[in-house]
Design a protein around this motif. Structure first.
Motif, PDB file in Angstrom:
ATOM      1  N   ARG A   9       0.865  -1.182   0.000  1.00  0.00           N
ATOM      2  CA  ARG A   9       0.000   0.000   0.000  1.00  0.00           C
ATOM      3  C   ARG A   9       0.895   1.223   0.000  1.00  0.00           C
ATOM      4  O   ARG A   9       1.930   1.256   0.661  1.00  0.00           O
ATOM      5  CB  ARG A   9      -0.913  -0.014   1.230  1.00  0.00           C
ATOM      6  CG  ARG A   9      -1.924  -1.157   1.188  1.00  0.00           C
ATOM      7  CD  ARG A   9      -2.713  -1.242   2.477  1.00  0.00           C
ATOM      8  NE  ARG A   9      -1.867  -1.622   3.608  1.00  0.00           N
ATOM      9  CZ  ARG A   9      -1.523  -2.869   3.885  1.00  0.00           C
ATOM     10  NH1 ARG A   9      -1.922  -3.843   3.104  1.00  0.00           N
ATOM     11  NH2 ARG A   9      -0.759  -3.137   4.919  1.00  0.00           N
ATOM     12  N   PHE A  10       0.487   2.245  -0.732  1.00  0.00           N
ATOM     13  CA  PHE A  10       1.360   3.385  -0.984  1.00  0.00           C
ATOM     14  C   PHE A  10       0.617   4.712  -0.901  1.00  0.00           C
ATOM     15  O   PHE A  10      -0.576   4.777  -1.177  1.00  0.00           O
ATOM     16  CB  PHE A  10       1.953   3.281  -2.399  1.00  0.00           C
ATOM     17  CG  PHE A  10       2.756   2.052  -2.641  1.00  0.00           C
ATOM     18  CD1 PHE A  10       4.130   2.055  -2.487  1.00  0.00           C
ATOM     19  CD2 PHE A  10       2.140   0.874  -3.025  1.00  0.00           C
ATOM     20  CE1 PHE A  10       4.881   0.919  -2.718  1.00  0.00           C
ATOM     21  CE2 PHE A  10       2.873  -0.268  -3.253  1.00  0.00           C
ATOM     22  CZ  PHE A  10       4.248  -0.250  -3.100  1.00  0.00           C
ATOM     23  N   MET A  31      -0.104  13.678   1.992  1.00  0.00           N
ATOM     24  CA  MET A  31      -0.323  12.234   2.153  1.00  0.00           C
ATOM     25  C   MET A  31      -1.435  11.930   3.138  1.00  0.00           C
ATOM     26  O   MET A  31      -2.151  10.930   2.999  1.00  0.00           O
ATOM     27  CB  MET A  31       0.968  11.558   2.644  1.00  0.00           C
ATOM     28  CG  MET A  31       2.068  11.459   1.617  1.00  0.00           C
ATOM     29  SD  MET A  31       3.445  10.500   2.311  1.00  0.00           S
ATOM     30  CE  MET A  31       4.633  10.638   0.986  1.00  0.00           C
ATOM     31  N   GLY A  32      -1.573  12.778   4.159  1.00  0.00           N
ATOM     32  CA  GLY A  32      -2.526  12.458   5.215  1.00  0.00           C
ATOM     33  C   GLY A  32      -2.003  11.308   6.052  1.00  0.00           C
ATOM     34  O   GLY A  32      -0.807  11.206   6.317  1.00  0.00           O
ATOM     35  N   ASP A  33      -2.894  10.413   6.449  1.00  0.00           N
ATOM     36  CA  ASP A  33      -2.477   9.240   7.233  1.00  0.00           C
ATOM     37  C   ASP A  33      -1.576   8.351   6.388  1.00  0.00           C
ATOM     38  O   ASP A  33      -1.853   8.095   5.214  1.00  0.00           O
ATOM     39  CB  ASP A  33      -3.692   8.441   7.693  1.00  0.00           C
ATOM     40  CG  ASP A  33      -4.548   9.217   8.684  1.00  0.00           C
ATOM     41  OD1 ASP A  33      -3.994  10.107   9.361  1.00  0.00           O
ATOM     42  OD2 ASP A  33      -5.758   8.934   8.758  1.00  0.00           O
ATOM     43  N   LEU A  34      -0.493   7.873   6.982  1.00  0.00           N
ATOM     44  CA  LEU A  34       0.407   6.987   6.265  1.00  0.00           C
ATOM     45  C   LEU A  34      -0.232   5.620   6.065  1.00  0.00           C
ATOM     46  O   LEU A  34      -1.154   5.237   6.794  1.00  0.00           O
ATOM     47  CB  LEU A  34       1.713   6.839   7.039  1.00  0.00           C
ATOM     48  CG  LEU A  34       2.544   8.106   7.236  1.00  0.00           C
ATOM     49  CD1 LEU A  34       3.854   7.760   7.935  1.00  0.00           C
ATOM     50  CD2 LEU A  34       2.819   8.807   5.911  1.00  0.00           C
ATOM     51  N   PRO A  35       0.234   4.864   5.069  1.00  0.00           N
ATOM     52  CA  PRO A  35      -0.295   3.503   4.896  1.00  0.00           C
ATOM     53  C   PRO A  35      -0.101   2.677   6.158  1.00  0.00           C
ATOM     54  O   PRO A  35       0.882   2.855   6.894  1.00  0.00           O
ATOM     55  CB  PRO A  35       0.551   2.955   3.735  1.00  0.00           C
ATOM     56  CG  PRO A  35       1.067   4.147   3.018  1.00  0.00           C
ATOM     57  CD  PRO A  35       1.253   5.202   4.059  1.00  0.00           C
ATOM     58  N   ALA A  36      -1.023   1.790   6.405  1.00  0.00           N
ATOM     59  CA  ALA A  36      -0.891   0.912   7.567  1.00  0.00           C
ATOM     60  C   ALA A  36       0.399   0.114   7.467  1.00  0.00           C
ATOM     61  O   ALA A  36       0.737  -0.410   6.401  1.00  0.00           O
ATOM     62  CB  ALA A  36      -2.091  -0.029   7.644  1.00  0.00           C
ATOM     63  N   LYS A  63       9.440  12.380  11.627  1.00  0.00           N
ATOM     64  CA  LYS A  63       7.995  12.601  11.561  1.00  0.00           C
ATOM     65  C   LYS A  63       7.211  11.326  11.256  1.00  0.00           C
ATOM     66  O   LYS A  63       6.054  11.198  11.667  1.00  0.00           O
ATOM     67  CB  LYS A  63       7.680  13.661  10.508  1.00  0.00           C
ATOM     68  CG  LYS A  63       8.193  15.058  10.845  1.00  0.00           C
ATOM     69  CD  LYS A  63       7.514  15.617  12.083  1.00  0.00           C
ATOM     70  CE  LYS A  63       7.948  17.053  12.359  1.00  0.00           C
ATOM     71  NZ  LYS A  63       7.298  17.623  13.566  1.00  0.00           N
ATOM     72  N   THR A  64       7.810  10.399  10.506  1.00  0.00           N
ATOM     73  CA  THR A  64       7.075   9.189  10.117  1.00  0.00           C
ATOM     74  C   THR A  64       7.409   7.978  10.973  1.00  0.00           C
ATOM     75  O   THR A  64       6.622   7.021  11.021  1.00  0.00           O
ATOM     76  CB  THR A  64       7.379   8.827   8.651  1.00  0.00           C
ATOM     77  OG1 THR A  64       8.776   8.490   8.531  1.00  0.00           O
ATOM     78  CG2 THR A  64       7.056   9.986   7.722  1.00  0.00           C
ATOM     79  N   GLY A  65       8.590   7.974  11.596  1.00  0.00           N
ATOM     80  CA  GLY A  65       9.031   6.805  12.335  1.00  0.00           C
ATOM     81  C   GLY A  65       9.613   5.720  11.456  1.00  0.00           C
ATOM     82  O   GLY A  65      10.022   4.659  11.959  1.00  0.00           O
ATOM     83  N   LEU A  66       9.704   5.945  10.137  1.00  0.00           N
ATOM     84  CA  LEU A  66      10.260   4.952   9.228  1.00  0.00           C
ATOM     85  C   LEU A  66      11.784   5.019   9.255  1.00  0.00           C
ATOM     86  O   LEU A  66      12.366   6.104   9.236  1.00  0.00           O
ATOM     87  CB  LEU A  66       9.794   5.199   7.790  1.00  0.00           C
ATOM     88  CG  LEU A  66       8.489   4.530   7.345  1.00  0.00           C
ATOM     89  CD1 LEU A  66       7.310   5.111   8.103  1.00  0.00           C
ATOM     90  CD2 LEU A  66       8.302   4.714   5.845  1.00  0.00           C
ATOM     91  N   MET A 102       7.392   8.962  -1.795  1.00  0.00           N
ATOM     92  CA  MET A 102       6.396   7.891  -1.765  1.00  0.00           C
ATOM     93  C   MET A 102       6.719   6.984  -0.587  1.00  0.00           C
ATOM     94  O   MET A 102       7.880   6.631  -0.361  1.00  0.00           O
ATOM     95  CB  MET A 102       6.391   7.098  -3.061  1.00  0.00           C
ATOM     96  CG  MET A 102       5.307   6.020  -3.105  1.00  0.00           C
ATOM     97  SD  MET A 102       5.016   5.355  -4.771  1.00  0.00           S
ATOM     98  CE  MET A 102       6.492   4.357  -4.989  1.00  0.00           C
ATOM     99  N   ILE A 103       5.705   6.630   0.157  1.00  0.00           N
ATOM    100  CA  ILE A 103       5.853   5.741   1.306  1.00  0.00           C
ATOM    101  C   ILE A 103       4.995   4.507   1.069  1.00  0.00           C
ATOM    102  O   ILE A 103       3.827   4.611   0.678  1.00  0.00           O
ATOM    103  CB  ILE A 103       5.450   6.451   2.610  1.00  0.00           C
ATOM    104  CG1 ILE A 103       6.486   7.536   2.936  1.00  0.00           C
ATOM    105  CG2 ILE A 103       5.325   5.462   3.763  1.00  0.00           C
ATOM    106  CD1 ILE A 103       6.164   8.360   4.149  1.00  0.00           C
TER     107      ILE A 103
END
Length: 392
Positions: A9-10, A31-36, A63-66, A102-103
């Motif tokens: 999911r992207f 992006m809003g909410d990131l993909p699960a 910011k994303t924790g990725l 892109m995430i």
């Protein structure tokens, strides 16, 4: 070791803000909410942000924790993505601030970020892949697909690309960074290694294809005398005489007009799709009738001349999309597109026309990429091409 297939999911967004922190914030807003269970990010920035790439990466990690990220810089970037308001559009940004991200969410263990290094072996210097966890991942997985970015300053990059592909039996796609300054890449941190990117195992459904930006204008011929990058004779005749014959009388009257229009093509041995490599014609020596090109050549090598052609490029891009559509078992979820600096606005015209061709095909599917200094497909370095990869 394969895992159960699952659809990635992207989400993707872009910004043209001249302030890197504001650009990052606008992208996250878009992006809003990131993909699960998001776990991998792709970053492409115009070279305006080359010196800020480390700050951009740190900001997005925080910011994303990725933790897993890949990417690089280009003189231009391209995306089919959301703006800060979440509205999708196709966009190409050149010679100005530009950032696209892109995430994605991939099943755990299906990918591995890497960078390349060199090791001194008994047989000489050998290319190796490095990075946290790379060795153990490769022991348990087949690197089915490799997404790579490269530094064009390394003269032996074509050899490194082919060695990496052959050594790991990996199909490679990607592009070389393009910049008027620094050429940073991202492999979970900012690096200036020869190659970096991310491997995927065969549980990730993906499809890829290549489109050419030039079209042949002559029959296949044979180099009969050459030295390094200089071609002296073709089919036993002075190379310049053959060039003039193949490009026609009108262009032959003023050879200064063929720069950026006429190129040299080399058929790819063993290809079942008439694939070919395009290289630049650098100079002409009228004293001995030789041609100087951006590739080392040898006698016995097949060759032809080709031209950069807007109509042919559009036709071939549509051919690629038709081919990929026929091979896709279901609609794609996201894409990556690496196109040559000699394409984009130069070949397709203004108003993001090349990316809009992709948007017409895929709608609001997230897609990011950049305009490269050379494109990679399978095990070769191309020029004037576009390389499209889709996750489905």
């Amino acid at each position: 070791m394969n895992t159960v297939r699952a659809d990635p999911r992207f989400k993707a967004a872009f910004s043209s803000s001249p302030d890197w922190a504001k650009a990052c914030a606008e992208i996250l807003n878009g992006m809003g909410d990131l993909p699960a269970q998001a776990n991998l990010g792709f970053i492409y920035a115009t070279d305006v942000f080359a010196d800020d790439l480390s700050s951009i990466l740190t900001f997005l990690k925080t910011k994303t924790g990725l933790e897993n990220w890949t990417g690089t810089v280009g003189i231009g970037i391209g995306a089919n993505a959301a703006n800060q308001l979440g509205r999708f559009s196709a966009v190409e940004l050149y010679d100005e601030p530009g950032l696209c991200v892109m995430i994605g969410s991939f099943p755990s263990g299906t990918f591995q970020v890497f960078e390349s290094g060199q090791a001194e072996m008994d047989e000489g210097i050998k290319l190796v892949v490095t990075g946290e966890g790379v060795e153990s991942w490769l022991e348990q997985n087949s690197a089915y697909l490799g997404l790579i970015h490269g530094d064009p300053r390394h003269y032996d990059l074509p050899l490194q690309i082919s060695s990496l592909s052959a050594g790991l039996e990996t199909y490679l796609v990607g592009g070389l960074a393009s910049s008027r300054g620094e050429l940073p890449q991202i492999a979970n941190h900012v690096t200036d290694c020869p190659l970096s990117g991310v491997f995927f195992n065969d549980s990730i459904p993906a499809i890829t294809g290549l489109t050419q930006g030039c079209t042949p204008i002559s029959p296949k011929r044979m180099i009969t005398s050459a030295d390094e990058q200089k071609i002296y004779t073709i089919d036993g005749r002075p190379a310049l005489d053959v060039l003039k014959e193949d490009i026609g009388e009108l262009l032959s009257r003023d050879l200064s007009k063929i720069g950026g229009y006429i190129f040299v093509g080399f058929p790819v041995e063993g290809s079942d799709s008439d694939d070919y490599l395009v290289r630049n014609l650098m100079s002409i020596d009228t004293s001995d009738g030789s041609l100087n090109i951006t590739e080392e050549v040898m006698a016995g090598q097949p060759i032809f001349f080709c031209r950069r052609d807007n109509e042919a490029a559009r036709k071939d891009l549509n051919r690629l999309l038709d081919d990929i559509r026929a091979r896709l078992p279901r609609p794609p979820k996201a894409g990556l597109y690496y196109s040559c600096l000699g394409r984009g606005q130069v070949l397709f015209g203004p108003n993001s026309e090349e990316l809009n061709v992709l948007r017409q095909e895929f709608g609001d599917m997230p897609l990011v990429g950049f305009y490269a200094n050379g494109e990679v497909s399978h095990d070769r370095l191309y020029g004037y091409t576009g390389v499209l990869t889709l996750f489905y």
